[in-house]
Scaffold this motif. Structure first.
Motif, PDB file in Angstrom:
ATOM      1  N   TRP A 192       2.062  -0.913   2.466  1.00  0.00           N
ATOM      2  CA  TRP A 192       0.666  -1.468   2.638  1.00  0.00           C
ATOM      3  C   TRP A 192      -1.373  -0.415   2.335  1.00  0.00           C
ATOM      4  CZ3 TRP A 192      -2.292   0.442   8.112  1.00  0.00           C
ATOM      5  CH2 TRP A 192      -2.695  -0.786   8.425  1.00  0.00           C
ATOM      6  N   VAL A 193      -1.730  -1.556   2.030  1.00  0.00           N
ATOM      7  CA  VAL A 193      -3.115  -1.135   2.111  1.00  0.00           C
ATOM      8  C   VAL A 193      -3.332  -1.679   2.976  1.00  0.00           C
ATOM      9  CG1 VAL A 193      -4.308  -0.866  -0.072  1.00  0.00           C
ATOM     10  CG2 VAL A 193      -2.863  -1.425  -0.232  1.00  0.00           C
ATOM     11  N   PRO A 194      -4.613  -0.496   4.061  1.00  0.00           N
ATOM     12  CA  PRO A 194      -5.053  -1.390   5.432  1.00  0.00           C
ATOM     13  C   PRO A 194      -5.712  -2.477   4.663  1.00  0.00           C
ATOM     14  CG  PRO A 194      -5.030   1.245   5.016  1.00  0.00           C
ATOM     15  CD  PRO A 194      -4.418   0.645   4.048  1.00  0.00           C
ATOM     16  N   ARG A 195      -6.385  -3.306   5.756  1.00  0.00           N
ATOM     17  CA  ARG A 195      -7.589  -3.983   5.627  1.00  0.00           C
ATOM     18  C   ARG A 195      -7.023  -5.313   4.202  1.00  0.00           C
ATOM     19  NH1 ARG A 195      -9.207   0.196   7.305  1.00  0.00           N
ATOM     20  NH2 ARG A 195     -10.008   0.805   5.326  1.00  0.00           N
ATOM     21  N   LEU A 196      -5.716  -4.976   4.010  1.00  0.00           N
ATOM     22  CA  LEU A 196      -6.149  -6.131   2.732  1.00  0.00           C
ATOM     23  C   LEU A 196      -4.429  -6.161   2.941  1.00  0.00           C
ATOM     24  CD1 LEU A 196      -7.742  -6.908   0.126  1.00  0.00           C
ATOM     25  CD2 LEU A 196      -6.581  -4.749  -1.159  1.00  0.00           C
ATOM     26  N   MET A 232      10.495  -5.846  13.486  1.00  0.00           N
ATOM     27  CA  MET A 232      11.061  -5.354  12.216  1.00  0.00           C
ATOM     28  C   MET A 232      10.484  -3.994  11.939  1.00  0.00           C
ATOM     29  SD  MET A 232       7.618  -7.302   9.818  1.00  0.00           S
ATOM     30  CE  MET A 232       7.237  -6.363   8.436  1.00  0.00           C
ATOM     31  N   GLU A 233      10.388  -3.667  10.634  1.00  0.00           N
ATOM     32  CA  GLU A 233      10.666  -2.291  10.785  1.00  0.00           C
ATOM     33  C   GLU A 233       8.309  -2.153  10.615  1.00  0.00           C
ATOM     34  OE1 GLU A 233      11.320   1.051   8.033  1.00  0.00           O
ATOM     35  OE2 GLU A 233      12.289  -0.430   7.173  1.00  0.00           O
ATOM     36  N   LYS A 234       8.200  -1.168  11.343  1.00  0.00           N
ATOM     37  CA  LYS A 234       6.575  -1.046  11.464  1.00  0.00           C
ATOM     38  C   LYS A 234       6.370   0.268   9.993  1.00  0.00           C
ATOM     39  CE  LYS A 234       5.715  -1.927  15.589  1.00  0.00           C
ATOM     40  NZ  LYS A 234       4.717  -1.611  16.949  1.00  0.00           N
ATOM     41  N   PRO A 235       5.129  -0.103   8.992  1.00  0.00           N
ATOM     42  CA  PRO A 235       5.199   1.282   8.497  1.00  0.00           C
ATOM     43  C   PRO A 235       4.491   2.270   8.358  1.00  0.00           C
ATOM     44  CG  PRO A 235       3.296  -0.369   8.417  1.00  0.00           C
ATOM     45  CD  PRO A 235       3.899  -0.869   9.473  1.00  0.00           C
ATOM     46  N   ILE A 236       5.389   3.288   8.327  1.00  0.00           N
ATOM     47  CA  ILE A 236       4.631   5.058   7.954  1.00  0.00           C
ATOM     48  C   ILE A 236       3.073   5.286   7.863  1.00  0.00           C
ATOM     49  CG2 ILE A 236       5.387   7.450   8.356  1.00  0.00           C
ATOM     50  CD1 ILE A 236       8.506   6.307   7.955  1.00  0.00           C
ATOM     51  N   ILE A 237       2.716   6.028   8.524  1.00  0.00           N
ATOM     52  CA  ILE A 237       1.319   5.892   8.218  1.00  0.00           C
ATOM     53  C   ILE A 237       1.135   7.425   6.503  1.00  0.00           C
ATOM     54  CG2 ILE A 237      -0.980   6.413   7.917  1.00  0.00           C
ATOM     55  CD1 ILE A 237       0.489   3.165   8.869  1.00  0.00           C
ATOM     56  N   ALA A 238       0.921   7.369   5.609  1.00  0.00           N
ATOM     57  CA  ALA A 238       1.533   8.816   5.223  1.00  0.00           C
ATOM     58  C   ALA A 238      -0.302   9.105   4.325  1.00  0.00           C
ATOM     59  CB  ALA A 238       2.037   8.062   4.104  1.00  0.00           C
ATOM     60  N   THR A 239      -0.818   9.736   3.966  1.00  0.00           N
ATOM     61  CA  THR A 239      -1.786  10.523   3.519  1.00  0.00           C
ATOM     62  C   THR A 239      -1.672  10.985   1.913  1.00  0.00           C
ATOM     63  OG1 THR A 239      -2.418  11.954   5.492  1.00  0.00           O
ATOM     64  CG2 THR A 239      -3.360  12.300   3.116  1.00  0.00           C
ATOM     65  N   GLU A 242      -1.527  11.962  -1.159  1.00  0.00           N
ATOM     66  CA  GLU A 242      -1.974  13.827  -1.517  1.00  0.00           C
ATOM     67  C   GLU A 242      -2.263  14.318  -3.306  1.00  0.00           C
ATOM     68  OE1 GLU A 242      -1.234  16.545  -0.247  1.00  0.00           O
ATOM     69  OE2 GLU A 242      -0.229  14.995   2.081  1.00  0.00           O
ATOM     70  N   LYS A 243      -2.484  13.534  -4.083  1.00  0.00           N
ATOM     71  CA  LYS A 243      -2.785  13.898  -5.628  1.00  0.00           C
ATOM     72  C   LYS A 243      -2.885  12.412  -6.211  1.00  0.00           C
ATOM     73  CE  LYS A 243       1.067  15.656  -8.108  1.00  0.00           C
ATOM     74  NZ  LYS A 243       1.072  16.609  -8.198  1.00  0.00           N
ATOM     75  N   GLU A 289      -6.742   9.293   2.186  1.00  0.00           N
ATOM     76  CA  GLU A 289      -6.906   7.941   1.971  1.00  0.00           C
ATOM     77  C   GLU A 289      -5.664   8.012   2.594  1.00  0.00           C
ATOM     78  OE1 GLU A 289     -10.039   5.259   0.698  1.00  0.00           O
ATOM     79  OE2 GLU A 289      -9.190   6.160  -1.351  1.00  0.00           O
ATOM     80  N   LYS A 290      -5.379   6.542   3.326  1.00  0.00           N
ATOM     81  CA  LYS A 290      -4.523   6.378   4.031  1.00  0.00           C
ATOM     82  C   LYS A 290      -3.629   5.808   3.452  1.00  0.00           C
ATOM     83  CE  LYS A 290      -5.045   9.692   8.098  1.00  0.00           C
ATOM     84  NZ  LYS A 290      -4.053  11.020   7.484  1.00  0.00           N
ATOM     85  N   ILE A 291      -2.365   4.949   3.113  1.00  0.00           N
ATOM     86  CA  ILE A 291      -1.844   3.728   2.984  1.00  0.00           C
ATOM     87  C   ILE A 291      -0.273   4.030   4.370  1.00  0.00           C
ATOM     88  CG2 ILE A 291      -2.651   3.521   0.697  1.00  0.00           C
ATOM     89  CD1 ILE A 291       0.268   4.885   0.432  1.00  0.00           C
ATOM     90  N   GLY A 292       0.680   2.467   4.049  1.00  0.00           N
ATOM     91  CA  GLY A 292       1.571   2.351   5.439  1.00  0.00           C
ATOM     92  C   GLY A 292       2.434   2.488   3.521  1.00  0.00           C
TER      93      GLY A 292
END
Length: 270
Positions: free
Chosen positions: A39-43, A1-8, A10-11, A79-82
């Motif tokens: 992906w919203v972390p922890r949710l 399974m493809e893993k999410p890329i963690i991105a920041t 910007e606005k 903040e970061k999302i996947g």
């Protein structure tokens, strides 16, 4: 399974009441109509259509509906999302059309996200585009200025259920008027609520006009493994064989405009 890329993030830019576009710096090879899993972390993780796409910037438009979407809507720059994807079948522009044909985009609410990106591609290929943009009320309209800049105010037709902006009524009313006035239509593309898309597909089919819809269903994997987004009775996977399908295929889906399945797979009437 493809893993999410963690991105920041910007606005973020407000598009309408409780509708916001989140921009991240991320390079992706995608086509209008495809989606990414966010992906919203922890949710949770949820699919979103791509609404803005530049060389190294990706935009997704989020309505504050449901726990996951509201959390994403409220996230701040830094903040970061996947991100996983892109996935799914894109729109197919009807090329080699007879001269003078118009591509019609019919969007309802934030369903207009992928259609606005498609309009950009059509214009880049020298096609003529008209956009029918609908919402329940003026404060729920999205991308109005963006679309005007793209195709000109004269090619944007606005409808609202309550008449607070544009024509009072539904997007199908505006589309029917174009058909009755003899507009030379090459193809119609629609995205929005199920009942709206079904009505558009039925209207166009009755007038022998081809087109495509973009279906939204609950997805868990995004690449066809889990089968959660299969639709009745055809059984195709919206994440792989869709989300974009032809009017002909869409009108064979008995659940379109009638019900959909929740995260638990329970049927919910629309």
């Amino acid at each position: 399974m493809e893993k999410p890329i963690i991105a920041t993030i910007e606005k973020s830019v407000d598009e309408a009441e409780e509708i916001r576009t989140i921009f991240i710096q991320h390079t992706i090879q995608a086509k209008p109509g495809q989606f990414v899993m966010v992906w919203v972390p922890r949710l949770n993780e949820k699919p979103f259509a791509i609404s803005y796409l530049e060389k190294d910037v990706l935009g997704i438009t989020v309505a504050a509906v449901g726990e996951c979407s509201r959390c994403l809507y409220e996230m701040k720059p830094g903040e970061k999302i996947g991100i996983r994807g892109p996935y799914g079948e894109p729109y197919h522009l009807q090329e080699n059309q007879e001269k003078g044909c118009t591509m019609i985009m019919v969007g309802g609410g934030y369903g207009s996200a992928s259609l606005t990106l498609l309009a950009e591609e059509a214009l880049a290929k020298g096609m003529h585009v008209k956009f029918i943009l609908g919402a329940r009320e003026k404060k729920r309209l999205v991308y109005v200025e963006r679309i005007k800049k793209l195709i000109g105010e004269e090619n944007l037709l606005i409808t609202t259920d309550d008449g607070s902006a544009g024509r009072k009524g539904f997007v199908t009313d505006a589309l029917r008027t174009l058909i009755e006035q003899g507009e030379k239509i090459g193809k119609v593309y629609t995205c929005g609520p199920d009942k709206m898309m079904k009505a558009v597909a039925e209207l166009c089919t009755a007038h022998n006009i081809q087109g495509e819809i973009s279906m939204e269903r609950w997805m868990k994997c995004g690449f066809g493994l889990c089968g959660h987004c299969c639709v009745d009775p055809l059984g195709f996977r919206v994440c792989v064989e869709g989300p974009v399908v032809s009017f002909e295929t869409a009108l064979q889906v008995k659940e379109l405009g009638t019900y959909h399945r929740m995260q638990s797979s329970r049927k919910e009437k629309l």
